[in-house]
Enzyme design. Structure first.
Site, PDB file in Angstrom:
ATOM      1  N   CYS A  87       6.934   3.639   7.009  1.00  0.00           N
ATOM      2  CA  CYS A  87       7.441   4.743   6.201  1.00  0.00           C
ATOM      3  C   CYS A  87       6.264   5.676   5.886  1.00  0.00           C
ATOM      4  CB  CYS A  87       8.110   4.228   4.926  1.00  0.00           C
ATOM      5  SG  CYS A  87       6.977   3.423   3.778  1.00  0.00           S
ATOM      6  N   ARG A  88       6.338   6.392   4.795  1.00  0.00           N
ATOM      7  CA  ARG A  88       5.278   7.335   4.442  1.00  0.00           C
ATOM      8  C   ARG A  88       4.031   6.615   3.941  1.00  0.00           C
ATOM      9  NH1 ARG A  88       3.748   9.669  -0.344  1.00  0.00           N
ATOM     10  NH2 ARG A  88       2.628  11.622  -0.134  1.00  0.00           N
TER      11      ARG A  88
END
Length: 124
Positions: A87-88
């Site tokens: 993810c981020r």
């Protein structure tokens, strides 16, 4: 009788109160990059679709972990394929890795630090 022999039942009892071992591996960006280049892996981006559109790892499939149908969508995936999730920053992918573990995926790896720590260029 040795001390080890006497303590063995205590160690076994203590193990009963331990939580289950983490069934996924946390990988550094270098480890993740090497592992995801192998054939047959599933690269899973669990960010929102707008984040994915802004740039993602090559070959990634986007399934938003915060979407209400996340569990249904991942249930359709091959649970035996090595699955690399990111993810981020690593928070949502950790959540996703836990859900994949509960869904009986066999081999799961999580990218530590997410794309914020990814040294290579993202694709669109």
């Amino acid at each position: 009788m040795s001390y080890f022999t006497l303590l063995l039942p205590l160690f076994a009892l203590f193990a009963l109160f331990q939580g289950p071992a983490t069934a996924y591996k946390n990988l550094t960006p270098a480890q993740f990059s090497e592992a995801m280049s192998q054939k047959g892996v599933l690269l899973l981006d669990v960010r929102r679709p707008d984040e994915f559109a802004g740039g993602h790892l090559p070959g990634a499939v986007n399934i938003d972990v915060t979407a209400p149908d996340f569990a249904q969508r991942v249930a359709a995936l091959d649970k035996t394929r090595p699955t690399y999730v990111y993810c981020r920053s690593g928070a949502r992918s950790t959540r996703a890795a836990n859900q994949l573990t509960q869904a009986s995926f066999v081999y799961i790896s999580n990218l530590i630090g997410g794309v914020l720590e990814w040294p290579e260029k993202l694709v669109r």
